[in-house]
Design a protein around this motif. Structure first.
Motif, PDB file in Angstrom:
ATOM      1  N   SER A  57       0.828  -1.209   0.000  1.00 35.77           N
ATOM      2  CA  SER A  57       0.000   0.000   0.000  1.00 35.77           C
ATOM      3  C   SER A  57       0.858   1.252   0.000  1.00 35.77           C
ATOM      4  N   ARG A  60       2.357   1.773  -3.470  1.00 37.58           N
ATOM      5  CA  ARG A  60       1.398   2.312  -4.433  1.00 37.58           C
ATOM      6  C   ARG A  60       1.115   3.793  -4.172  1.00 37.58           C
ATOM      7  N   ALA A  64       2.299   6.852  -6.576  1.00 38.53           N
ATOM      8  CA  ALA A  64       1.176   7.570  -7.182  1.00 38.53           C
ATOM      9  C   ALA A  64       1.382   9.081  -7.173  1.00 38.53           C
TER      10      ALA A  64
END
Length: 455
Positions: A57, A60, A64
């Motif tokens: 997580s 990501r 991002a």
């Protein structure tokens, strides 16, 4: 230990990167701490340690931002490392973060640590010694001593740091801090924090009520073979050696066992105690006393209560902070005098109360605050917990939960468990990291790591 060659995904990782990621390299030559260099074109090269679960997580969310290049990924579980490498072409792949540090040198700007709690400090310290910016998941480290070492190393390195308390960046927490610090409910001398989670050793009554989801509550005697995709010895890291068993791995089973973590207090305490710690500008507690079923030598409790006494801070009065987990709740909650939220933070001031959870808050009694005028916002809005770390690393803004703040918060959470495990009120000498007159607390404040591991 090389990655299993039979894996289909392994074939997609170039042999050059594979060898660089797993070969035996010379011992790291740590340089004098320095601020990590800014990446060209306002981008960062980042190494990620732990890329499954929470680590995935974090990977990501941080990528991002569009400002990060993944230089290396590392995980004791090759499934996660290989998956991350496929998603980020060109990334070096490692299973042992010590070998990763041998290899990366000055080639990265920052490191993200998302390993299990008992290896946080060992994965973080080399980054700080190399002058890299660091994002580390909560809790910052496994015990008080490791937390203090990391806090001090971050200060010496002068780099950008952030502990993974994502809720710290939310608007709700910001508005609560503003209300408390502007005196909306007057002087606060009492605060209560409760969470409903009940993972851990349970009383007989709790065990009966939760028998359908009860974990094993004793060290298993049978021995299991670790799965081929994970290196059990590396997963143990500095923790005492024990045979592999599925009650420890995969997560979150490990979080209940004292050798690897500190249960609900160090986990959720990082999020929930964060709010009163911030709003009331707390420092080191003077005393801590904890209550619950008799402590188990292996497993953290499902239910527990801890009471902290903090002294006056500047113009602020002394305050008592009480923590409740599992079946424990504040009296004002059990008597139905406040909304029955499953988890919450209650500030009690001499002009009223403030009740908050992650996403909302109330001033109480509500009829007393109908015409209340909120203060003008003075806690800056956050672009998001991960974004603010990336931006700060690139020279814009600052983080909300740097190690200088997150370290003392983490220490205080650990002390709740120390008081519980020694079974008496502790008087905390923060400067010397000692519980005055309680030598039995010493091994809980600092433990000797397994051979081959050191800070």
């Amino acid at each position: 230990m090389p990655f299993p060659p039979s894996s289909q995904s392994a074939a997609k990782i170039s042999r050059r990167r594979f060898v660089a990621g797993t070969g035996c390299l010379a011992a790291a030559s740590f340089v004098s701490p320095q601020i990590a260099r800014a990446a060209a074109n306002d981008r960062m090269k980042v190494a990620f340690i732990g890329v499954g679960g929470r680590g995935g997580s974090n990977l990501r969310s941080i990528t991002a931002t569009g400002l990060v290049d993944v230089f290396a990924v590392c995980d004791v579980d090759t499934r996660f490392a290989e998956g991350a490498a496929q998603a980020h072409a060109g990334a070096l792949v490692f299973q042992d973060f010590r070998k990763m540090y041998d290899a990366i040198g000055d080639q990265v700007d920052a490191v993200v640590v998302s390993t299990t709690e008992h290896t946080h400090a060992y994965a973080t310290m080399p980054a700080l010694q190399l002058g890299k910016h660091v994002y580390c998941e909560k809790p910052l480290a496994y015990n008080v001593y490791e937390t203090r070492r990391i806090t001090e190393a971050a200060k010496e390195a002068g780099v950008v740091t952030q502990m993974g308390t994502q809720i710290h960046a939310t608007d709700n927490y910001h508005r609560v801090v503003e209300l408390i610090q502007s005196g909306a409910i007057g002087d606060v001398r009492e605060a209560h924090v409760w969470v409903s989670r009940a993972w851990g050793l349970q009383s007989e009554a709790e065990a009966e009520a939760n028998k359908d989801r009860l974990f094993v509550d004793a060290r298993p005697t049978d021995v299991m073979t670790p799965p081929e995709h994970m290196n059990w010895d590396l997963w143990l890291g500095p923790a005492p050696e024990r045979p592999f068993h599925r009650v420890y791995f995969p997560g979150p089973n490990w979080y209940r066992w004292w050798d690897f973590a500190n249960g609900t207090m160090s986990d959720l305490g990082s999020h929930w105690n964060d709010l009163p710690y911030w709003a009331l500008e707390l420092d080191a507690p003077q005393t801590v006393e904890s209550f619950g079923i008799p402590p188990h030598p292996e497993i953290a409790p499902a239910s527990m209560k801890s009471v902290y006494q903090y002294g006056a801070r500047g113009g602020k009065p002394p305050v008592e902070l009480a923590w409740y987990q599992g079946s424990y709740k504040p009296d004002v909650w059990t008597q139905g005098e406040i909304p029955q939220w499953d988890s919450g933070v209650l500030f009690v001031g001499d002009k009223g109360m403030l009740l908050s959870d992650y996403n909302k808050h109330l001033l109480l009694p509500e009829d007393q605050f109908v015409d209340f005028q909120r203060p003008e916002p003075f806690v800056p809005d956050s672009p998001g917990h991960h974004q603010e770390w990336v931006s700060a690393c690139l020279g814009e803004g600052q983080t909300g939960s740097p190690f200088s703040y997150a370290g003392p918060l983490t220490e205080a959470n650990h002390l709740g468990n120390v008081a519980y495990r020694v079974g008496q009120k502790i008087h905390w000498d923060a400067a010397n990291m000692k519980c005055t007159g309680c030598p039995e607390a010493d091994p809980l404040i600092r433990r000797e790591p397994r051979a081959g591991w050191s800070l």
